[in-house]
Write an enzyme that holds these catalytic residues in place. Structure first.
Site, PDB file in Angstrom:
ATOM      1  N   CYS A 131       0.830  -1.207   0.000  1.00  8.17           N
ATOM      2  CA  CYS A 131       0.000   0.000   0.000  1.00  8.17           C
ATOM      3  C   CYS A 131       0.865   1.258   0.000  1.00  8.17           C
ATOM      4  O   CYS A 131       1.367   1.679   1.046  1.00  8.17           O
ATOM      5  CB  CYS A 131      -0.928  -0.016   1.215  1.00  8.17           C
ATOM      6  SG  CYS A 131      -1.941   1.449   1.330  1.00  8.17           S
TER       7      CYS A 131
ATOM      8  N   CYS B  79      -0.482   4.110   2.147  1.00 14.50           N
ATOM      9  CA  CYS B  79      -0.254   3.970   3.593  1.00 14.50           C
ATOM     10  C   CYS B  79       1.213   4.227   3.944  1.00 14.50           C
ATOM     11  O   CYS B  79       1.502   4.879   4.933  1.00 14.50           O
ATOM     12  CB  CYS B  79      -0.581   2.558   4.088  1.00 14.50           C
ATOM     13  SG  CYS B  79      -1.996   1.804   3.341  1.00 14.50           S
ATOM     14  N   ASP B  80       2.127   3.690   3.138  1.00 19.32           N
ATOM     15  CA  ASP B  80       3.535   3.643   3.546  1.00 19.32           C
ATOM     16  C   ASP B  80       4.479   4.514   2.714  1.00 19.32           C
ATOM     17  O   ASP B  80       5.644   4.675   3.079  1.00 19.32           O
ATOM     18  CB  ASP B  80       4.030   2.186   3.474  1.00 19.32           C
ATOM     19  CG  ASP B  80       3.207   1.262   4.356  1.00 19.32           C
ATOM     20  OD1 ASP B  80       2.761   1.739   5.420  1.00 19.32           O
ATOM     21  OD2 ASP B  80       3.000   0.101   3.985  1.00 19.32           O
TER      22      ASP B  80
END
Ligand code: NDP
Length: 326
Positions: free
Chosen positions: A139, A142-143
């Protein structure tokens, strides 16, 4: 341990993506008093997306998490009882269908709507697993922030991979896209955005041989599957974007699924093999997999559930009358 609670509801919805929330809106408006058990990723896959530009009604586009917040608010306003939790097992073999929540309590329901969606797939390399969370991610949204200014790679050639590469290209000077064929599966518009972006380098016919690094990722060894030539890229972030697996394993003993695990529903309906159990969204759709189609099938599932319950209640009342007369 808390004493086991058992409860009986008219309509249970499992999952909280566009399909689940839409089913909830329709079921609540039909007075089915739906209970929704959200699953661990509340809001589903769109919580890991940035801009959604193709959902009608948002002329300027919207961020995935904001859109899901809108869905949630609407479902709540209509009267859905939303519970954070995980359905850990089900039993569709008896007179009444049951779901066990967080291995701690049972919900019996006249109708159950499965809207459990799908989860990102992994390549299956031991090094990918070992370094998951230490440079390996599924992701970018997200990261990606953690890799600002660094060199990264994205595996896959679909819309998700293109979206992830474009997102990362805003943060990273070099984004390597590793594509196993000589074509991309992504839509033409996404492909064009990738080709136009100076920070993205596309590697065709390229497979991942090994993710490199001891404690954290410091490279990836890739192989050209035409020439068998192996090369190493000095990356710090390795993002896997190769598609999804439907979250349907807990239903396997009770309903039909295809070889990939997608739930098989009867033609022109969301009915599964188990009476009173309906399936919608990415758990049963491997072709379209869009937020808007998931929402559409969520609506269908709630309408099917409402008809099923009405028919069941009518038959039960008829039986009661017959018994009284006899
Ligand atoms: P897709 O199944 O469309 O694409 C998966 C990609 O990963 C393909 O390029 C595939 O290669 C590749 N792949 C699969 N397995 C491996 C492997 N073991 N090693 C290397 N590469 C592999 O999945 P997506 O998640 O990209 O998209 C799913 C659906 O969601 C699509 O319908 C897509 O259009 C939609 N979507 C729409 C978005 C939007 O409109 N904004 C954003 C994201 C997704 P190959 O082609 O060779 O099979």
């Amino acid at each position: 341990m808390e004493k086991q609670k058992n409860e009986r509801v008219k309509c249970l919805i499992i999952g909280s993506g566009p399909a689940g929330y839409t089913a909830a809106i329709y079921a609540a408006r039909a007075n089915l008093k739906p209970v929704m058990v959200t699953g661990t990723d509340v809001g589903g896959q769109l919580m890991f997306t940035t801009d959604v530009e193709n959902y009608p009604g948002y002329p300027n586009g919207i961020l995935g998490p904001e859109m899901m917040e809108d869905f949630k608010k609407q479902a709540e306003r209509m009267g859905t009882d939303i519970r954070i939790g995980m359905v850990t097992s089900v039993d569709f073999s008896g007179e009444v269908n049951r779901a066990i929540v967080d291995e701690s309590y049972t919900i019996e329901a006249d109708a159950i709507i499965i809207a459990t969606g799908a989860t990102a797939k992994w390549l299956g390399l031991p090094s990918e697993q070992r370094l998951n969370g230490s440079g390996v991610s599924a992701c970018a949204v997200c990261d990606g922030f953690f890799y600002k200014g660094m060199e990264v790679a994205v595996v896959g050639g679909g819309d998700t991979a293109a979206e992830e590469a474009l997102y990362l290209a805003n943060l990273c000077p070099k984004v390597h896209m590793l594509i196993r064929r000589d074509v991309m599966r992504a839509s033409k518009v996404m492909q064009q955005r990738v080709f136009d972006n100076p920070n993205i380098i596309v590697h065709w016919n390229t497979e991942t041989d090994e993710v490199l690094g001891d404690k954290v990722v410091n490279g990836v060894r890739v192989m050209n599957n035409k020439t068998q030539e192996k090369t190493e890229l000095p990356i710090q972030g390795f993002f896997v974007a190769i598609g999804h697996k439907p979250n349907t394993d807990i239903f396997a003993d009770f309903i039909d699924r295809d070889h990939e695990g997608y739930i098989i529903t009867q033609p022109d309906s969301t009915r599964t093999k188990a009476a009173g159990v309906f399936a919608c969204g990415d758990a049963q759709d491997k072709i379209y997999r869009q937020a808007v189609t998931a929402a559409g099938t969520g609506c269908m599932a709630a309408l099917d559930a409402e008809r099923y319950i009405s028919h069941k209640e009518f038959m039960e009342s008829q039986k009661k009358v017959e018994n009284e007369v006899a």
